[in-house]
Structure formats: C-alpha cells, structure tokens
Design a protein around this motif. Sequence first.
Motif: not given
Length: 221
Positions: A116, A119-121, A124, A140-142, A144-145, A156
């Motif tokens: 996606t 952001w991870r936070e 989720l 999973a990748s966000f 931030q990556d 991912t």
Amino acid sequence: MRYIIFDIDGTLTDTTEVDDHCFTQALEETFGFRGFETDYGHYENTTDSGIIHQLFMERDQRTYTEAERERFIQNFLVLLKDAYAQRNDCMKEIPKAGKILHALCTQEGISVGLATGGWRESALFKLSCAGITTAACAAASFAQDARARRDIIGNTILQMNKLHKIDMPLSEIIYVGDGKWDYQATQQLGIQFIGIDNKKLEDLADIVKIGDYDELQLHLV
C-alpha cells in the motif's frame, strides 16, 4: 504457487474518502502547507511518502526528515482515530474483502501479500477498524519502504521470495488495486493486474475488473 498482492484503501477497505480528508488536514496542520493539489492521483507518486516528498521539493527544494515524517504520521493517526470515533462507518471493509483474504491465505498454492501507498500505522489502523485480519499474509510493504508504488510492491515480492525461498515468475504474480496508479505500477513491474471496478478505472477498458470479490477466484484458475 502464485502470489496475490493487495492494495488497501479502496481495495480491502472503504476508506479512501476519510483517508484523503485526514491526510489533507494533517498536511496543513503539521507543515503549514496551503493551496496544494488535493486530487492526489495527480502526483508523480500517489503514495503518502511520494506526495509529501513532492510537496517539500516544490516548496523547500528538499525532502522531509525522518522526524518530520514521524510527526506527520502521529498527527495523521490522531485525525483518523478522531474521525472513526465520530463516525465508525467511515472505515468499513470492501464487501467480502476479509472473507476472500482469509480464503486465499488458507488456499494451497497461493501466497498473499499487502502493498500500500499508505503508512504502516495508518494502514493497520484502518484494517483493524474494518475488521480485516491480515496476520496470515506472507509479507506487507508500506509508504515507509519506498516512494514509488512499483517499489513498494517490489519490496513485498522480495519479502515473499525470501520467505518461500523461490524466485517467483512475474507471470504468476497478481496485484489487486483500485487506481490507475496501481495499474501503472504493475505495467512497470511486468506483473498481472486485477482492478476493483470503479470510476477511477473506467477509462481502462482492456483490463480485468471485478465488481464483487466472489469473482476473484474465477481469475485465479
């Protein structure tokens, strides 16, 4: 084995509207940005990290710092939580998304991942509010990556390859998304694309689109 990788906003969760609203407010409150383009599909990279990077470059000729990124994420998350507290139907699942995700995660010969531009936070949090469990996903990748969606998806894929100790052929990888930027990323990577049928994809006539998650299995045979 095949890889099925899912976007989140607009694909698994019906959260695009609240996400855009809170993202815009967080940009204004965190960085004091005003008068910027809020149709985020027009940015070079339609990801949280890509949008903020572009805005910083246009205004300050630099990218954001890690501290600025973390400050933005925390402010953004507070706004999302406030929005959910006021109206919890602003973060729902796309019908049957949780069901199909669970079914695929338990299906032999399929590995499921997430990729996606959020952001991870925040991602989720929205998944949790929508009642979607992703614990069985392989990777999973966000935002931030990476800034580019193709690189987020690519991250991912690399995680899944490492987990399964294989180098999955591109022809056996499918990305499920809801935006033109999702389709463009799959074209750049050389993987398959399945779109969630909506207005954002109406100009793309020659792609596979599904209007109901019950249709997804038909494209996996």
